[in-house]
Design a protein around this motif. Sequence first.
Motif, PDB file in Angstrom:
ATOM      1  N   VAL A   1       0.824  -1.219   0.000  1.00  0.00           N
ATOM      2  CA  VAL A   1       0.000   0.000   0.000  1.00  0.00           C
ATOM      3  C   VAL A   1       0.851   1.259   0.000  1.00  0.00           C
ATOM      4  N   CYS A   2       2.129   1.129   0.354  1.00  0.00           N
ATOM      5  CA  CYS A   2       3.009   2.300   0.380  1.00  0.00           C
ATOM      6  C   CYS A   2       3.861   2.444  -0.879  1.00  0.00           C
ATOM      7  N   GLU A   3       3.644   1.602  -1.868  1.00  0.00           N
ATOM      8  CA  GLU A   3       4.476   1.653  -3.070  1.00  0.00           C
ATOM      9  C   GLU A   3       4.368   2.982  -3.810  1.00  0.00           C
ATOM     10  N   ASN A   4       3.226   3.651  -3.697  1.00  0.00           N
ATOM     11  CA  ASN A   4       3.067   4.966  -4.338  1.00  0.00           C
ATOM     12  C   ASN A   4       3.560   6.108  -3.456  1.00  0.00           C
ATOM     13  N   GLY A   5       3.912   5.808  -2.195  1.00  0.00           N
ATOM     14  CA  GLY A   5       4.198   6.895  -1.263  1.00  0.00           C
ATOM     15  C   GLY A   5       2.922   7.657  -0.964  1.00  0.00           C
ATOM     16  N   GLY A   6       3.046   8.925  -0.651  1.00  0.00           N
ATOM     17  CA  GLY A   6       1.877   9.796  -0.503  1.00  0.00           C
ATOM     18  C   GLY A   6       1.090   9.584   0.765  1.00  0.00           C
ATOM     19  N   ASP A   7      -0.225   9.493   0.614  1.00  0.00           N
ATOM     20  CA  ASP A   7      -1.160   9.458   1.739  1.00  0.00           C
ATOM     21  C   ASP A   7      -1.732   8.061   1.904  1.00  0.00           C
ATOM     22  N   ILE A   8      -1.661   7.530   3.116  1.00  0.00           N
ATOM     23  CA  ILE A   8      -2.047   6.146   3.388  1.00  0.00           C
ATOM     24  C   ILE A   8      -3.194   6.114   4.393  1.00  0.00           C
ATOM     25  N   LEU A   9      -4.188   5.273   4.115  1.00  0.00           N
ATOM     26  CA  LEU A   9      -5.297   5.034   5.040  1.00  0.00           C
ATOM     27  C   LEU A   9      -5.208   3.601   5.548  1.00  0.00           C
ATOM     28  N   GLU A  10      -5.275   3.453   6.862  1.00  0.00           N
ATOM     29  CA  GLU A  10      -5.273   2.143   7.505  1.00  0.00           C
ATOM     30  C   GLU A  10      -6.555   2.012   8.320  1.00  0.00           C
ATOM     31  N   ILE A  11      -7.320   0.979   8.066  1.00  0.00           N
ATOM     32  CA  ILE A  11      -8.582   0.767   8.777  1.00  0.00           C
ATOM     33  C   ILE A  11      -8.394  -0.416   9.717  1.00  0.00           C
TER      34      ILE A  11
ATOM     35  N   GLY B   1      -1.073  -2.631  16.198  1.00  0.00           N
ATOM     36  CA  GLY B   1      -0.177  -1.620  15.646  1.00  0.00           C
ATOM     37  C   GLY B   1       0.944  -2.187  14.798  1.00  0.00           C
ATOM     38  N   ILE B   2       0.847  -3.461  14.417  1.00  0.00           N
ATOM     39  CA  ILE B   2       1.920  -4.093  13.650  1.00  0.00           C
ATOM     40  C   ILE B   2       2.029  -3.466  12.259  1.00  0.00           C
ATOM     41  N   ALA B   3       0.901  -3.412  11.541  1.00  0.00           N
ATOM     42  CA  ALA B   3       0.923  -2.809  10.210  1.00  0.00           C
ATOM     43  C   ALA B   3       1.276  -1.331  10.294  1.00  0.00           C
ATOM     44  N   SER B   4       0.822  -0.683  11.351  1.00  0.00           N
ATOM     45  CA  SER B   4       1.092   0.751  11.518  1.00  0.00           C
ATOM     46  C   SER B   4       2.586   1.022  11.574  1.00  0.00           C
ATOM     47  N   ASP B   5       3.322   0.185  12.308  1.00  0.00           N
ATOM     48  CA  ASP B   5       4.775   0.351  12.386  1.00  0.00           C
ATOM     49  C   ASP B   5       5.420   0.170  11.014  1.00  0.00           C
ATOM     50  N   TYR B   6       4.971  -0.836  10.293  1.00  0.00           N
ATOM     51  CA  TYR B   6       5.550  -1.067   8.967  1.00  0.00           C
ATOM     52  C   TYR B   6       5.220   0.076   8.012  1.00  0.00           C
ATOM     53  N   ILE B   7       3.999   0.572   8.063  1.00  0.00           N
ATOM     54  CA  ILE B   7       3.628   1.709   7.205  1.00  0.00           C
ATOM     55  C   ILE B   7       4.498   2.917   7.520  1.00  0.00           C
ATOM     56  N   GLN B   8       4.716   3.172   8.802  1.00  0.00           N
ATOM     57  CA  GLN B   8       5.551   4.309   9.196  1.00  0.00           C
ATOM     58  C   GLN B   8       6.983   4.183   8.692  1.00  0.00           C
ATOM     59  N   SER B   9       7.452   2.951   8.529  1.00  0.00           N
ATOM     60  CA  SER B   9       8.828   2.762   8.060  1.00  0.00           C
ATOM     61  C   SER B   9       9.025   3.290   6.642  1.00  0.00           C
ATOM     62  N   TYR B  10       7.937   3.505   5.910  1.00  0.00           N
ATOM     63  CA  TYR B  10       8.006   4.057   4.559  1.00  0.00           C
ATOM     64  C   TYR B  10       7.822   5.575   4.545  1.00  0.00           C
ATOM     65  N   ASN B  11       7.661   6.170   5.717  1.00  0.00           N
ATOM     66  CA  ASN B  11       7.580   7.627   5.867  1.00  0.00           C
ATOM     67  C   ASN B  11       6.578   8.265   4.904  1.00  0.00           C
ATOM     68  N   PRO B  12       5.309   7.844   4.953  1.00  0.00           N
ATOM     69  CA  PRO B  12       4.306   8.443   4.053  1.00  0.00           C
ATOM     70  C   PRO B  12       4.077   9.912   4.386  1.00  0.00           C
ATOM     71  N   ASN B  13       3.564  10.655   3.419  1.00  0.00           N
ATOM     72  CA  ASN B  13       3.225  12.062   3.676  1.00  0.00           C
ATOM     73  C   ASN B  13       2.223  12.167   4.817  1.00  0.00           C
TER      74      ASN B  13
ATOM     75  N   THR C   1      -5.170  -3.307  -0.278  1.00  0.00           N
ATOM     76  CA  THR C   1      -5.217  -4.690   0.140  1.00  0.00           C
ATOM     77  C   THR C   1      -6.064  -4.790   1.396  1.00  0.00           C
ATOM     78  N   PHE C   2      -6.441  -6.020   1.734  1.00  0.00           N
ATOM     79  CA  PHE C   2      -7.358  -6.230   2.856  1.00  0.00           C
ATOM     80  C   PHE C   2      -7.119  -7.625   3.408  1.00  0.00           C
ATOM     81  N   TRP C   3      -7.463  -7.794   4.692  1.00  0.00           N
ATOM     82  CA  TRP C   3      -7.266  -9.090   5.329  1.00  0.00           C
ATOM     83  C   TRP C   3      -8.109 -10.153   4.623  1.00  0.00           C
ATOM     84  N   ASN C   4      -7.458 -11.249   4.243  1.00  0.00           N
ATOM     85  CA  ASN C   4      -8.130 -12.366   3.606  1.00  0.00           C
ATOM     86  C   ASN C   4      -8.138 -13.532   4.592  1.00  0.00           C
ATOM     87  N   ALA C   5      -9.279 -13.814   5.170  1.00  0.00           N
ATOM     88  CA  ALA C   5      -9.381 -14.832   6.216  1.00  0.00           C
ATOM     89  C   ALA C   5      -9.404 -16.246   5.668  1.00  0.00           C
TER      90      ALA C   5
END
Length: 222
Positions: free
Chosen positions: A71-81, A86-98, A172-176
């Motif tokens: 989800v961070c491949e484009n950079g820019g603005d990221i929405l996490e639902i 906070g696992i995904a949140s940490d990884y998203i932050q590692s890409y330093n989105p706007n 992307t989204f959680w696939n159970a």
Amino acid sequence: MSYKESKINFYPDRITYIGNKLEGISEEAKQEMEDLFPDFDLNDYLANESEELIIMMSWEHPVMQRSAEFVCENGGDILEIGFGMGIASDYIQSYNPNSHTIIEMHPELAEKAREWASDKVNVTIVEGDWIEEVSELGKFDGIFFDAYGSFGHWQEFASSIVNNTKEGCHITFWNATDQEYAEGCGFDDSYNITYERIDVEPDPQPNPYYLSKSYIMPKGVI
């Protein structure tokens, strides 16, 4: 007691709550279960609100890492639902989105998210049900959807998120399931959804929700 009103139990490797795993299940889904299992007392099961239910576990790290990367491949603005652990949140932050906007429904997890975000100037925490909040949030370059429970409006995700996507938005989204499956989030054949296999090691003992050694990650470009 509903999920939103319940107390979260925090463990080193998971978060749980006491509740009913079928909370929010649709009448259509109830009928399907009754048809499939005619001897199963669904009403009795629905009345059980004393089961300890897992919201998230630490074995999901590889899934969250690759989901964040996509989800961070484009950079820019990221929405996490869904903040969860906070696992995904940490990884998203590692890409330093706007910007990094997180919607979290449960009050305790929303407070955890605010604590986590206190030193992160690019993060906005929105407490509430995502389907009631997302229309006010603008457009994003990447979206990761991991709402919890049958009450998470999963079937409405595709139709509800279209006004929040910039051109080429990565979703992307959680696939159970352990199958190539996007219909649960409302994506039909008109969407170009591809899939990527991720090796995972879920612990089978405390983990009833995902037992496959492979996670099938859906990838959409809208």
